[in-house]
Design a protein around this motif. Structure first.
Motif, mmCIF file in Angstrom:
data_model
loop_
_atom_site.group_PDB
_atom_site.id
_atom_site.type_symbol
_atom_site.label_atom_id
_atom_site.label_comp_id
_atom_site.label_asym_id
_atom_site.label_seq_id
_atom_site.Cartn_x
_atom_site.Cartn_y
_atom_site.Cartn_z
ATOM 1 N N ILE A 23 0.874 -1.167 0.000
ATOM 2 C CA ILE A 23 0.000 0.000 0.000
ATOM 3 C C ILE A 23 0.916 1.224 0.000
ATOM 4 C CG2 ILE A 23 -1.799 1.266 1.225
ATOM 5 C CD1 ILE A 23 -2.762 -1.452 0.217
ATOM 6 N N THR A 24 0.760 2.088 -1.001
ATOM 7 C CA THR A 24 1.674 3.219 -1.161
ATOM 8 C C THR A 24 0.925 4.542 -1.214
ATOM 9 O OG1 THR A 24 1.606 3.012 -3.578
ATOM 10 C CG2 THR A 24 3.362 1.820 -2.419
ATOM 11 N N THR A 25 1.641 5.596 -0.883
ATOM 12 C CA THR A 25 1.140 6.966 -0.986
ATOM 13 C C THR A 25 2.349 7.886 -1.007
ATOM 14 O OG1 THR A 25 -0.531 8.505 -0.143
ATOM 15 C CG2 THR A 25 0.914 7.467 1.498
ATOM 16 N N THR A 26 2.118 9.174 -1.088
ATOM 17 C CA THR A 26 3.195 10.151 -0.952
ATOM 18 C C THR A 26 2.765 11.199 0.072
ATOM 19 O OG1 THR A 26 2.315 11.449 -2.798
ATOM 20 C CG2 THR A 26 4.091 9.894 -3.305
ATOM 21 N N ASP A 27 3.761 11.843 0.671
ATOM 22 C CA ASP A 27 3.460 12.890 1.646
ATOM 23 C C ASP A 27 3.376 14.242 0.943
ATOM 24 O OD1 ASP A 27 6.121 13.687 1.238
ATOM 25 O OD2 ASP A 27 6.822 12.718 3.074
ATOM 26 N N THR A 28 3.289 15.313 1.697
ATOM 27 C CA THR A 28 3.142 16.652 1.116
ATOM 28 C C THR A 28 4.364 17.074 0.309
ATOM 29 O OG1 THR A 28 3.923 17.630 3.184
ATOM 30 C CG2 THR A 28 1.528 17.452 2.890
ATOM 31 N N PRO A 75 -2.381 7.864 -11.430
ATOM 32 C CA PRO A 75 -3.160 9.063 -11.743
ATOM 33 C C PRO A 75 -3.415 9.968 -10.529
ATOM 34 C CG PRO A 75 -4.034 7.208 -12.952
ATOM 35 C CD PRO A 75 -2.990 6.653 -12.006
ATOM 36 N N LEU A 76 -3.517 9.372 -9.323
ATOM 37 C CA LEU A 76 -3.708 10.173 -8.111
ATOM 38 C C LEU A 76 -2.394 10.631 -7.485
ATOM 39 C CD1 LEU A 76 -6.624 8.265 -6.288
ATOM 40 C CD2 LEU A 76 -6.755 10.378 -7.644
ATOM 41 N N GLY A 77 -1.256 10.189 -8.049
ATOM 42 C CA GLY A 77 0.050 10.581 -7.521
ATOM 43 C C GLY A 77 0.673 9.592 -6.557
ATOM 44 N N ASN A 78 0.090 8.415 -6.407
ATOM 45 C CA ASN A 78 0.633 7.380 -5.520
ATOM 46 C C ASN A 78 1.678 6.550 -6.262
ATOM 47 O OD1 ASN A 78 -1.243 7.867 -3.311
ATOM 48 N ND2 ASN A 78 -2.797 7.054 -4.705
ATOM 49 N N PRO A 79 2.669 5.995 -5.553
ATOM 50 C CA PRO A 79 3.646 5.148 -6.217
ATOM 51 C C PRO A 79 3.048 3.842 -6.752
ATOM 52 C CG PRO A 79 4.549 5.998 -4.163
ATOM 53 C CD PRO A 79 3.080 6.322 -4.176
ATOM 54 N N VAL A 80 3.277 3.604 -8.044
ATOM 55 C CA VAL A 80 3.000 2.312 -8.673
ATOM 56 C C VAL A 80 4.369 1.676 -8.868
ATOM 57 C CG1 VAL A 80 2.154 1.102 -10.712
ATOM 58 C CG2 VAL A 80 0.907 3.099 -9.841
ATOM 59 N N LEU A 81 4.625 0.601 -8.142
ATOM 60 C CA LEU A 81 5.940 -0.030 -8.129
ATOM 61 C C LEU A 81 6.198 -0.788 -9.424
ATOM 62 C CD1 LEU A 81 5.645 -1.403 -4.494
ATOM 63 C CD2 LEU A 81 6.763 0.713 -5.232
ATOM 64 N N ASP A 82 7.419 -0.711 -9.924
ATOM 65 C CA ASP A 82 7.793 -1.452 -11.130
ATOM 66 C C ASP A 82 7.825 -2.947 -10.839
ATOM 67 O OD1 ASP A 82 8.037 0.942 -12.456
ATOM 68 O OD2 ASP A 82 10.226 0.903 -12.580
ATOM 69 N N GLY A 83 7.403 -3.742 -11.805
ATOM 70 C CA GLY A 83 7.496 -5.199 -11.702
ATOM 71 C C GLY A 83 6.335 -5.879 -11.011
ATOM 72 N N ILE A 84 5.285 -5.154 -10.665
ATOM 73 C CA ILE A 84 4.152 -5.734 -9.943
ATOM 74 C C ILE A 84 3.195 -6.458 -10.893
ATOM 75 C CG2 ILE A 84 4.285 -4.062 -8.068
ATOM 76 C CD1 ILE A 84 1.870 -2.626 -9.438
ATOM 77 N N VAL A 85 2.198 -7.130 -10.320
ATOM 78 C CA VAL A 85 1.177 -7.823 -11.092
ATOM 79 C C VAL A 85 0.065 -6.849 -11.506
ATOM 80 C CG1 VAL A 85 -0.561 -9.661 -11.033
ATOM 81 C CG2 VAL A 85 1.667 -10.014 -9.947
ATOM 82 N N ALA A 86 -0.437 -6.059 -10.561
ATOM 83 C CA ALA A 86 -1.544 -5.141 -10.827
ATOM 84 C C ALA A 86 -1.565 -4.048 -9.766
ATOM 85 C CB ALA A 86 -2.877 -5.901 -10.804
#
Length: 190
Positions: free
Chosen positions: A35-40, A116-127
């Protein structure tokens, strides 16, 4: 079952040993989801959960459970958004780093792209599933985070990383094994 037996089992449920609880539930395989997100400051934050699940089709909702003390959860709540990344079978090392590493070191040597919302999508994942926080519910020593799905995508046909009986593994379809045996591929190399 008699009414007395039901009452007796319910009363005993309050006295369940924590270690026994973990050992038995460890026999239920779970997906490993970052589960990923970014801070300010747009710095990436992440944690690993084994509780990611779909909740509703209309509206499209998903959820996960997080320990109340999670610093990543505090960042997710402040950001109001998160991305669920289904880790691939070859990403055990990344899972361990996200689960136990220092917050600022969890993304070391990890490449990702913003959702699209600015959260990290990790490389190499399934979905991945990109969400806005819809609701947070207190349940026991955890918080249930419900997210409204804003975007989602399958990234690869890799097998997913699973957690089972205290260890990592990946999913191998029994149907795939059956097809391999019917074609005779299991005989190649013997």
């Amino acid at each position: 079952m008699s009414e007395g037996a039901t009452h007796s089992r319910t009363a005993d449920a309050d006295a369940i040993d924590g270690r026994l609880f973990r050992d038995v539930l460890g026999n239920f395989p779970t997906s490993v989801v970052a589960i990923t997100t970014t801070d300010t400051e747009e710095w990436p934050h992440g944690m690993v959960v084994g509780t990611f699940t779909s909740v509703s089709l209309e509206p499209p909702l998903v959820s996960f459970l997080a320990d109340r003390s999670s610093t990543t959860l505090r960042t997710i709540r402040a950001a109001g958004r998160f991305c669920a990344n289904a880790l691939a079978g070859n990403q055990e090392r990344l899972s361990r780093r996200l689960a136990t590493g220092q917050a600022r070191e969890r993304f070391a040597d990890t490449t990702w792209q913003p959702s699209p919302l600015g959260n990290p999508v990790l490389d190499g994942i399934v979905a991945w599933v990109d969400c806005a926080v819809e609701q947070v519910v207190e349940i026991g020593d955890h918080l249930l985070v419900v997210g409204r799905v804003r975007d989602l995508r399958v990234e690869s046909l890799k097998t997913p990383l699973l957690f089972f009986r205290g260890g990592y593994g990946d999913y191998m379809s029994s149907a795939g094994q059956l097809l391999d045996s019917l074609v005779g591929w299991h005989e190649i190399g013997r």
